[in-house]
Design a protein around this motif. Sequence first.
Motif, short mmCIF file in Angstrom:
data_model
loop_
_atom_site.label_atom_id
_atom_site.label_comp_id
_atom_site.label_asym_id
_atom_site.label_seq_id
_atom_site.Cartn_x
_atom_site.Cartn_y
_atom_site.Cartn_z
N ALA A 60 102.80 90.80 17.08
CA ALA A 60 101.85 89.70 16.92
C ALA A 60 100.44 90.09 17.35
N PRO A 61 100.23 90.66 18.56
CA PRO A 61 98.86 91.02 18.93
C PRO A 61 98.25 92.11 18.05
N MET A 62 99.07 92.96 17.48
CA MET A 62 98.55 93.98 16.58
C MET A 62 98.00 93.36 15.30
N ASN A 63 98.49 92.17 14.95
CA ASN A 63 98.14 91.57 13.67
C ASN A 63 97.22 90.36 13.79
N VAL A 64 96.65 90.12 14.97
CA VAL A 64 95.65 89.06 15.08
C VAL A 64 94.30 89.61 14.61
N LEU A 119 97.08 101.00 23.88
CA LEU A 119 96.25 100.05 24.61
C LEU A 119 95.52 99.19 23.57
N LEU A 120 95.77 97.89 23.61
CA LEU A 120 95.22 96.96 22.62
C LEU A 120 94.08 96.14 23.20
N ASP A 121 93.11 95.87 22.34
CA ASP A 121 92.00 94.99 22.69
C ASP A 121 91.97 93.88 21.63
N ASN A 122 92.27 92.65 22.06
CA ASN A 122 92.17 91.49 21.18
C ASN A 122 92.07 90.23 22.03
N PHE A 123 91.76 89.11 21.38
CA PHE A 123 91.49 87.90 22.15
C PHE A 123 92.72 87.30 22.82
N THR A 124 93.93 87.77 22.47
CA THR A 124 95.14 87.20 23.08
C THR A 124 95.52 87.86 24.40
N GLU A 125 94.93 89.00 24.69
CA GLU A 125 95.35 89.77 25.86
C GLU A 125 94.75 89.20 27.14
N ARG A 126 95.63 88.73 28.02
CA ARG A 126 95.23 88.24 29.34
C ARG A 126 96.20 88.77 30.39
#
Length: 791
Positions: free
Chosen positions: A218-222, A240-247
């Motif tokens: 899911a986070p890979m596809n936002v 290591l992912l950077d997206n608005f869902t990562e908290r």
Amino acid sequence: MQSLIPLFLIAGAAVGVEIALTRFFAVASWSEYGYWVISIAMTGFAVSGVVMVLGRQVFLRHARWLLPALPVAMLAAGGAGWIGATLNGFNPLELQNPVSASAQLWNIALYYAALFPFFFLAGLAVSLNFVVHSNEVGRVYGYDLLGAGTGAVLALVLMFVLHPFVLVPALLPLLAIAAMISGGTRWRIAALVVLGATEAAVFGIAAPRVNEFKAIYAPMNVPDSRVVAEVLSPRGVYLLLDNFTERLDTDVSNNAGVLGVPAPPRSFGLYRDGSRIAALPNGQPAAAHAPSALDGAPYALLDAPNVLALGAAGGFRPAEALALGASHVTVIEPEPVLRHALLHGLGPSSPPAVDPRVAVSAAHPLTAAGTYDLVDIAGDFLGADDQNRNVYTAEALAGFLARLEPDGMISVPVGIREMPAYAVRVLATAREALRLAGVAEPARHVAVIRSAWNLRVLIARQPFDEARVQRLAAFADERSFDLSYAPGLPAEGREIWNDLPPIALESTSVEQTGEAQDAVAREAEQVLAGIPPQDAFDRSPVTADRPWLSPLVRLPALGAALNRIEILPQQEIGLLVNVAVLAQAIILAMVVSVLPLAARGSLRVPGPVLGRALIYFPALGLGFLLIEIAFIEHAALLLGDRTSGFALVLTTMLVFSGIGAMWAGRVAAPGRALRVAVLVAVGCSLLALVGVRPAVLAALDLPWALRAALLVVSLAPISLALGFPFPLGLDRFQHEGPALLPWAWALNGAFSVVATPLANLLGHGMGLSWLLVAGMICYIAASLSWPRNRA
């Protein structure tokens, strides 16, 4: 000597591809399904022996062209199997839905159909070499084992530079080389043509992918999600992912706004093999949310504690501890990529600023020195690395109790999102730890505080007095957390903020009373008194010999588990996979075992000889793997990594067993050599039973290379001894009938299929020590079944 180099390469390719396929399942699916690969591989070897028994003379007549043809066929089958595996639409979550399960069972069958031909041909190539070189079986077996060990090392090395999705294609050229050495010019041309066509098909058609149920999907596809760093290693593929869902994933109060506390900060998300293992700071670690977090409970009971933090939560945990009033924080982060990020950063995530109140220790969690007011285990610690489960054992917790100041405590997190019984098992472990520490009334030293999704077990060196219980209750009430258990606190009649109904496999529905429930509170008092409920779930303590919090389902309750499979969390499905593979393996072993009875006329072997062979070779197939798997588990703790432990134990045992097999071909008195080898193997196993745990703990803080060297030296004697029985048996039994040789190979393979799931079930159910005991029994049985009419 050169005539057996192709066998060496074939064995290396077979084991290398087997390991590569298990890594593929770990990344694309779940690692539990790697059992299928082992099952398919050993099934292929077993069936190949059966075919060789039935067609031995035909294979011998055509051996000259079959020896180069088989690796070419393996090359094509390997490429086709890899394509088939990557195109398979298997989704394990649908196995838990009766409506969609049948389609997934068909997909499992397709995995077998795709991968079986490769391993069948590999087994056929090995058994043909045994038949062709029947006068030097020790040398043949030695080349087979040495090649397999080399293949394991090669696969391990390639994992540092190649993604698991290209490991199989990278290993296939070994088979082309084997064919080119075995045959003449035409076979060399054929091998190159097939290699070129296979690699072109693999890279043009194969479509390996991460399944949509994985946490990373899911986070890979936002929108605007980016991979900002990647690390490849045998431990896994780190992204290591950077997206608005990562908290920051921490459990905070629903009352945070009333308390004037902000939400957890934005972060980067670190994933290993598609599973999220930590949040890394996007900037410097923020900790303003800490006063509203469930993890802050022990800090409400301690004044300016000196903290041992197990797991840094990407760097957030030390900042949170300081914000909650810690005077000093000693951090131990055993996961190497997380440790590197803590010290040096990872990609755009910078390391936390240096703070004199924070020290990063290089010690292992089980050997940390010093005394502390609080041993604080990070909420994501258990999921960050497989080996962190060893911290959740009774022996480890007892060790932490010994390092506490008189008023100190341990804070142990456990998730209850999927199954409250996991928390109850942690309570049983806490009780056992307190008992090991000499505490007479464990129930007075434990408190449990929880939210709707997570729970903290607080284990105190001194009994919880009324003042501490009141402070903890006030902390919980202010944040709408639930105090599920504390000494003197009534289990019933309290207001429950977070409904947690009990889950039972015996019932087809979740119990609903119309009022909020607390399943942990119901059982805590019983478990801490040493009288846990007797139902489908195992609530026995987690120990050093059984260091697994899951699975929880007891084997006698498998029927109930299957009936309610839709409610089981993924970690429980591994048990069902093991049982299914074991059932299949037993059927295969029975078929292979009765084959000589059906074909006895062509075997021309006396009945007593068949009976002895039916004990000897199955015992070796079971015994070798039972002992090997026990050592793999101990090596995983020693090296801090299951993949490295698996590869090094496998390589060491295969290589030294190969040397032993070659040595066995030169002994003058095989019966005496067998007895000596079994005596050495049993003696080494007995030493391991009493000494392996203390030895591992004593070596944990040594440099990795030295630990690896000690492991190799320790395994060499038993591995050398274990290399003797199989070639000695092949050579001895074939005097009674040449057709016994391929049948023995089939028996060994068939019972090796049984050994892998059996070892997992035995280890989880009874303990690692029982694997060594069972392995010793198998080798003693083999020794007793040795023919008595010759030396």
